[in-house]
Design a protein around this motif. Structure first.
Motif, PDB file in Angstrom:
ATOM      1  N   MET A 125      15.226  66.280  39.718  1.00 31.25           N
ATOM      2  CA  MET A 125      13.998  66.259  38.927  1.00 31.25           C
ATOM      3  C   MET A 125      14.335  66.203  37.443  1.00 31.25           C
ATOM      4  O   MET A 125      15.389  66.678  37.016  1.00 31.25           O
ATOM      5  CB  MET A 125      13.154  67.515  39.194  1.00 31.25           C
ATOM      6  CG  MET A 125      12.692  67.663  40.623  1.00 31.25           C
ATOM      7  SD  MET A 125      11.566  69.070  40.798  1.00 31.25           S
ATOM      8  CE  MET A 125      11.351  69.105  42.579  1.00 31.25           C
ATOM      9  N   THR A 126      13.415  65.621  36.677  1.00 32.96           N
ATOM     10  CA  THR A 126      13.536  65.703  35.219  1.00 32.96           C
ATOM     11  C   THR A 126      12.908  67.021  34.757  1.00 32.96           C
ATOM     12  O   THR A 126      11.899  67.461  35.300  1.00 32.96           O
ATOM     13  CB  THR A 126      12.812  64.536  34.529  1.00 32.96           C
ATOM     14  OG1 THR A 126      11.429  64.551  34.895  1.00 32.96           O
ATOM     15  CG2 THR A 126      13.444  63.210  34.890  1.00 32.96           C
ATOM     16  N   GLU A 128      11.311  68.426  31.414  1.00 32.84           N
ATOM     17  CA  GLU A 128      10.815  67.906  30.143  1.00 32.84           C
ATOM     18  C   GLU A 128       9.979  68.959  29.427  1.00 32.84           C
ATOM     19  O   GLU A 128       9.295  69.757  30.076  1.00 32.84           O
ATOM     20  CB  GLU A 128       9.946  66.661  30.387  1.00 32.84           C
ATOM     21  CG  GLU A 128      10.586  65.636  31.302  1.00 32.84           C
ATOM     22  CD  GLU A 128       9.634  64.493  31.654  1.00 32.84           C
ATOM     23  OE1 GLU A 128       8.663  64.280  30.901  1.00 32.84           O
ATOM     24  OE2 GLU A 128       9.869  63.838  32.691  1.00 32.84           O
ATOM     25  N   THR A 259      14.001  55.293  38.810  1.00 32.53           N
ATOM     26  CA  THR A 259      13.844  56.735  38.581  1.00 32.53           C
ATOM     27  C   THR A 259      13.094  56.990  37.273  1.00 32.53           C
ATOM     28  O   THR A 259      13.008  56.109  36.399  1.00 32.53           O
ATOM     29  CB  THR A 259      15.210  57.447  38.491  1.00 32.53           C
ATOM     30  OG1 THR A 259      15.915  56.958  37.345  1.00 32.53           O
ATOM     31  CG2 THR A 259      16.041  57.230  39.748  1.00 32.53           C
ATOM     32  N   GLN A 260      12.605  58.196  37.157  1.00 32.58           N
ATOM     33  CA  GLN A 260      11.882  58.612  35.953  1.00 32.58           C
ATOM     34  C   GLN A 260      12.794  58.587  34.730  1.00 32.58           C
ATOM     35  O   GLN A 260      12.419  58.081  33.677  1.00 32.58           O
ATOM     36  CB  GLN A 260      11.330  60.026  36.167  1.00 32.58           C
ATOM     37  CG  GLN A 260      10.376  60.508  35.102  1.00 32.58           C
ATOM     38  CD  GLN A 260       8.987  59.954  35.274  1.00 32.58           C
ATOM     39  OE1 GLN A 260       8.602  59.539  36.369  1.00 32.58           O
ATOM     40  NE2 GLN A 260       8.213  59.916  34.207  1.00 32.58           N
ATOM     41  N   HIS A 261      13.995  59.139  34.874  1.00 33.28           N
ATOM     42  CA  HIS A 261      14.868  59.202  33.697  1.00 33.28           C
ATOM     43  C   HIS A 261      15.351  57.822  33.277  1.00 33.28           C
ATOM     44  O   HIS A 261      15.622  57.587  32.096  1.00 33.28           O
ATOM     45  CB  HIS A 261      16.031  60.177  33.932  1.00 33.28           C
ATOM     46  CG  HIS A 261      17.180  59.622  34.697  1.00 33.28           C
ATOM     47  ND1 HIS A 261      17.253  59.665  36.073  1.00 33.28           N
ATOM     48  CD2 HIS A 261      18.327  59.026  34.288  1.00 33.28           C
ATOM     49  CE1 HIS A 261      18.389  59.123  36.467  1.00 33.28           C
ATOM     50  NE2 HIS A 261      19.056  58.726  35.407  1.00 33.28           N
ATOM     51  N   THR A 278      14.857  66.177  27.246  1.00 32.49           N
ATOM     52  CA  THR A 278      14.758  65.970  28.684  1.00 32.49           C
ATOM     53  C   THR A 278      16.140  66.016  29.336  1.00 32.49           C
ATOM     54  O   THR A 278      17.089  65.408  28.848  1.00 32.49           O
ATOM     55  CB  THR A 278      14.090  64.621  28.993  1.00 32.49           C
ATOM     56  OG1 THR A 278      12.769  64.628  28.439  1.00 32.49           O
ATOM     57  CG2 THR A 278      14.000  64.378  30.489  1.00 32.49           C
ATOM     58  N   LEU A 280      18.214  66.446  33.528  1.00 35.10           N
ATOM     59  CA  LEU A 280      18.063  66.356  34.972  1.00 35.10           C
ATOM     60  C   LEU A 280      18.506  67.670  35.610  1.00 35.10           C
ATOM     61  O   LEU A 280      19.523  68.244  35.208  1.00 35.10           O
ATOM     62  CB  LEU A 280      18.905  65.208  35.539  1.00 35.10           C
ATOM     63  CG  LEU A 280      18.275  63.813  35.544  1.00 35.10           C
ATOM     64  CD1 LEU A 280      19.290  62.789  36.045  1.00 35.10           C
ATOM     65  CD2 LEU A 280      17.034  63.766  36.415  1.00 35.10           C
ATOM     66  N   GLU A 282      18.703  69.848  39.633  1.00 40.83           N
ATOM     67  CA  GLU A 282      18.648  69.636  41.086  1.00 40.83           C
ATOM     68  C   GLU A 282      18.332  70.897  41.869  1.00 40.83           C
ATOM     69  O   GLU A 282      17.915  70.820  43.021  1.00 40.83           O
ATOM     70  CB  GLU A 282      19.982  69.046  41.585  1.00 40.83           C
ATOM     71  CG  GLU A 282      20.186  67.599  41.216  1.00 40.83           C
ATOM     72  CD  GLU A 282      21.311  66.960  42.016  1.00 40.83           C
ATOM     73  OE1 GLU A 282      21.794  67.597  42.985  1.00 40.83           O
ATOM     74  OE2 GLU A 282      21.696  65.824  41.697  1.00 40.83           O
ATOM     75  N   LYS A 311       9.424  66.863  37.066  1.00 42.90           N
ATOM     76  CA  LYS A 311       8.938  65.689  37.791  1.00 42.90           C
ATOM     77  C   LYS A 311      10.016  65.227  38.765  1.00 42.90           C
ATOM     78  O   LYS A 311      11.201  65.171  38.405  1.00 42.90           O
ATOM     79  CB  LYS A 311       8.616  64.543  36.825  1.00 42.90           C
ATOM     80  CG  LYS A 311       7.551  64.849  35.793  1.00 42.90           C
ATOM     81  CD  LYS A 311       7.400  63.676  34.823  1.00 42.90           C
ATOM     82  CE  LYS A 311       6.389  63.995  33.727  1.00 42.90           C
ATOM     83  NZ  LYS A 311       6.326  62.897  32.709  1.00 42.90           N
ATOM     84  N   ASP A 313      12.390  62.876  40.245  1.00 39.34           N
ATOM     85  CA  ASP A 313      12.979  61.759  39.499  1.00 39.34           C
ATOM     86  C   ASP A 313      12.844  60.427  40.231  1.00 39.34           C
ATOM     87  O   ASP A 313      12.587  59.393  39.608  1.00 39.34           O
ATOM     88  CB  ASP A 313      14.456  62.074  39.216  1.00 39.34           C
ATOM     89  CG  ASP A 313      15.075  61.110  38.219  1.00 39.34           C
ATOM     90  OD1 ASP A 313      14.380  60.762  37.230  1.00 39.34           O
ATOM     91  OD2 ASP A 313      16.229  60.712  38.417  1.00 39.34           O
ATOM     92  N   ASP A 314      12.974  60.433  41.531  1.00 47.74           N
ATOM     93  CA  ASP A 314      12.945  59.204  42.327  1.00 47.74           C
ATOM     94  C   ASP A 314      11.505  58.689  42.413  1.00 47.74           C
ATOM     95  O   ASP A 314      10.619  59.362  42.950  1.00 47.74           O
ATOM     96  CB  ASP A 314      13.492  59.506  43.725  1.00 47.74           C
ATOM     97  CG  ASP A 314      13.699  58.247  44.559  1.00 47.74           C
ATOM     98  OD1 ASP A 314      12.747  57.459  44.698  1.00 47.74           O
ATOM     99  OD2 ASP A 314      14.813  58.071  45.079  1.00 47.74           O
TER     100      ASP A 314
END
Length: 793
Positions: A125-126, A128, A259-261, A278, A280, A282, A311, A313-314
């Motif tokens: 996930m990001t 942020e 992905t989001q990032h 921001t 990443l 896990e 969020k 990420d995928d």
């Protein structure tokens, strides 16, 4: 709209559909009105914390009574309707809100749901920052900005294109290659926090209303009919996602990220501002650490934040998780404890510091902010009160960032009912009645000139006398000094508790409550509460000169105000208690007869300890007595130097400034301060009273010690056999060394005893020699050679 709301217990509504519907209607109306004030008028009447509380209560009510939920409920809708001042813009994809969580347990529960729904144990996930600004949608067509719109109600926003073009952070044309034919970039417009205070000050100076916070300054600036006004304000923007994306055909085909990032990296390459904060994550532990990191840095970021958004990420997993009518299931916002809340300002009073400086402060209804309850907040000076435009009785915005002292930010002007009144700086000291005046022409601050007898200034000096660096009198700390000199110090907090509906118990068992407070104008409530309290008691100590003459009996009836606790938890009630003696009244155990009976009080253990320690303090060395006198600039180091060169109080008093300045370690500034101190009558009277009470005024002839530590910088950390902390330092100084408090490359040696902490480790890292406490006396007797350590070159 006032922040005060109905707080009906949840269990009173369970099983009662009629009452539940009434409460649901109340909550829905309050939330919708708060949304209109926040989104449409840019003039919030509820703090974020209170809004979140009401919204959470509405969600709970709808879970218990599902028939109340529906498409028109605030829990199923987003934001507010467009104002009508701008053309409406229909979002091709809804701009949803986020589901909030307020604890790590709630966050971890959300993560478990995501793992279960995706069938994956680890879901990157990001993490942020949740920027506290105004949501915006930017539509780029063939790389050019075509339209900018606010979120509005999530489906229809307002066209603010002309204003958005004036924000330098928003590019008119995307840079780089591979843009889609149409792309909607979503982000947040914000007002940099570093510019907010000066901007508000300029508004007030020109007769305009101050913005409540930076978020509303951003919203109000972006929604100007005249784009030139928007252009004159330091707005910025950060992108945090995309909506509509149409690839189209072009010479450089668009490749959509997975992905989001990766989206954020691509947006940055196109010249759009993305957040540098921001990361990443896990695992839940990584999420917890990131929350803590950002929480610690919260006040240092370039913009306001009120939480951390996580969020998935995928993007394929995002699509599989989907969304509700108001929020995506693949994202959640962890909300920080509020740094800003609303509360009622009951009065503005002033307090006097140790130097006589008079500072206004607000007395408020108690409120929870940044994890602690607050009832007082600084207002700095009279000019600051005028600049902020706050009045007694106002609903105000209170802010606390981290460990910073709580501060009143601004009034909620739309909540005024006309009963509020302006603050007038007093002409006389509230502590002693002396006429206030600036110390010199041009000073903003007023000061109390009654240094000798002003109780507020005396409190600080008496507390200093008992401190470890002075006479080291256990039992004579801040609270005891306050009881001796200002026993009514908490009187305004007690009165504020009465205003809020809490009780106050007097020493004889009398129970006080303020009836009908809500019927009084807000600006008069505190005075009505204070009228219920007993007459203020005078202090027993009006000069530190009399400190050593106080007898146990003199302190028998000293009363103070204390919060009432039950099983260690505060109740918000207060009680009047004896500070130095035991209770004179106790509750009767008999069923018949009076509820409270009188008993003979006795000196309390803390008083007996203080008196015993006070007797011991009379024999302290001369340098400690000098420190205890609160002579400006005279701390332990200068006091030791003076006492070593002139070992009697009379000799120091008789010396002129030039002679004192010749003492090694004193110098001109300290010498002049000492000389001027002894020229003041009441200063000399303190010395005379202490001497008459048996306080030591002359050191015995000390045996000669060598100067084996001359030129060396020694750090002592932890316990030393035969020495207290100050004694160990004095022994080093007496032998010509410097007793430092911290380790650096210039440190010669560290002596580490039990409880030394991290100083030994730091010394070793810097290559500084370290010895243990058993060799301290060897050092004092023979210097470095006695330790086999080579002297530094």
């Amino acid at each position: 709209m006032s922040e005060a709301t109905s707080r009906q217990p949840r269990n009173a509504l369970e099983g009662d559909p009629h009452q539940a519907h009434i409460r649901w209607s109340q909550l829905a109306d309050q939330i919708e009105e708060a949304r209109r004030a926040y989104y449409e008028r840019d003039d919030p009447t509820l703090s974020d914390a209170e809004y979140d509380r009401l919204f959470s209560e509405l969600e709970s009510l709808e879970r218990e009574h599902p028939e109340l939920a529906g498409p028109s409920s605030p829990t199923a809708t987003v934001g507010g309707a467009p104002k009508g001042s701008f053309a409406p813009v229909a979002h091709q994809r809804p701009m949803l809100s986020l589901d909030d969580v307020f604890s790590l347990e709630e966050l971890h529960a959300w993560v478990r749901r995501v793992q279960e729904d995706t069938g994956r144990e680890r879901v990157p996930m990001t993490a942020e920052v949740k920027v506290d600004g105004l949501a915006i949608s930017l539509l780029y067509v063939d790389g050019r900005l075509e339209r900018a719109a606010t979120r509005g109600d999530g489906r229809v926003g307002e066209d603010v294109t002309a204003n958005a073009r004036t924000i330098s952070a928003i590019p008119e044309r995307l840079t780089g290659r591979g843009h889609p034919r149409r792309i909607e970039v979503r982000g947040e417009v914000f007002f940099p926090t570093a510019r907010f205070q000066e901007f508000n000050a300029a508004r007030v100076a020109s007769g305009e209303r101050a913005f409540v916070n930076a978020r509303n300054a951003a919203a109000g600036s972006l929604r100007q009919k005249d784009p030139s006004i928007t252009a004159s304000r330091p707005l910025s923007m950060v992108a945090h996602g995309v909506g509509l994306v149409e690839a189209g055909d072009g010479p450089a085909p668009f490749a959509e990220p997975a992905t989001q990032h990766q989206w954020y990296r691509l947006l940055g390459e196109w010249g759009l501002p993305v957040s540098p904060y921001t990361t990443l994550v896990e695992t839940s532990s990584e999420m917890d650490r990131r929350i803590e990191e950002l929480g610690d840095r919260r006040s240092a970021l370039v913009h306001e934040i009120d939480g951390v958004v996580f969020k998935v990420d995928d993007l394929a997993l995002q699509a599989s998780l989907g969304a509700t009518s108001r929020a995506p299931r693949w994202a959640a916002a962890f909300k920080f404890p509020p740094q800003e809340v609303n509360t009622r300002l009951l009065d503005i009073r002033v307090q006097v510091g140790r130097t006589g400086r008079v500072t206004p402060y607000g007395v408020m209804e108690k409120v929870l902010v940044s994890g602690s309850h607050v009832q007082r907040a600084t207002l700095h000076n009279a000019q600051e009160v005028a600049r902020k435009g706050v009045r007694i009785g106002d609903l105000v915005v209170l802010r606390k960032a981290g460990d910073v002292i709580p501060e009143i930010v601004a009034p909620v002007e739309s909540a005024r009912d006309g009963s509020e009144r302006p603050f007038a700086m007093p002409a006389t000291c509230p502590s002693c009645g002396a006429e206030l005046a600036p110390e010199k022409d041009g000073d903003v601050d007023l000061r109390c000139p009654n240094t000798a007898h002003c109780p507020a200034q005396l409190t600080e000096r008496v507390s200093h006398i008992g401190s470890r660096g002075a006479l080291d009198i256990e039992g004579l700390g801040d609270e005891a000094a306050l009881a001796l000199t200002q026993p009514e110090a908490d009187r305004d907090a007690v009165a504020a508790a009465l205003v809020e509906g809490h009780g106050v118990t007097l020493e004889d068992g009398t129970r006080l409550r303020l009836e009908g407070a809500e019927e009084l104008p807000h600006a008069q409530q505190l005075a009505a509460a204070e009228a219920l309290l007993p007459a203020p008691q005078p202090p027993v100590l009006t000069s530190e000169g009399a400190l050593f003459d106080l007898r146990s009996e003199d302190l028998r009836d000293v009363m103070v105000w204390r919060p009432v606790t039950v099983d260690g938890e505060t109740t918000d009630d207060w009680a009047q208690v004896r500070y130095f003696w035991t209770k004179a009244w106790r509750r009767s155990t008999r069923r018949s007869g009076p509820a409270w009976i009188h008993v003979d009080p006795e000196p309390a253990k803390n008083l007996l300890l203080m008196l015993e320690e006070r007797e011991r303090a009379k024999s302290q060395p001369l340098w400690r007595v000098l420190v205890a006198l609160s002579i400006r600039h005279v701390g332990p180091t200068a006091a030791r130097a003076l006492a070593a060169h002139l070992p009697s109080m009379e000799a120091i008093r008789a010396a002129d400034a030039d002679s004192l300045a010749q003492v090694d370690g004193v110098g001109g500034v300290i010498a002049q301060s000492v000389h001027e101190w002894f020229r003041v009558d009441w200063h000399r009277e303190i010395v005379a009273q202490w001497a008459a009470a048996g306080v030591r005024m002359e050191d015995e002839a000390a045996e000669e010690v060598s100067d084996v530590l001359t030129g060396l910088t020694i750090v002592v950390s932890g316990a030393m056999p035969g020495y207290d902390r100050e004694g160990a330092k004095a022994a080093i100084v007496a032998r010509g060394g410097k007793a430092a408090g911290s380790v650096s490359k210039r440190t010669t040696l560290v002596v580490a005893g039990p409880g030394a902490g991290s100083k030994a480790a730091k010394a070793e890292a810097l290559g500084v020699p370290v010895i243990d406490e058993t060799r301290f006396q060897d050092l004092l007797d023979g210097g470095l050679p006695a330790l086999g350590i080579e002297a530094p070159s």
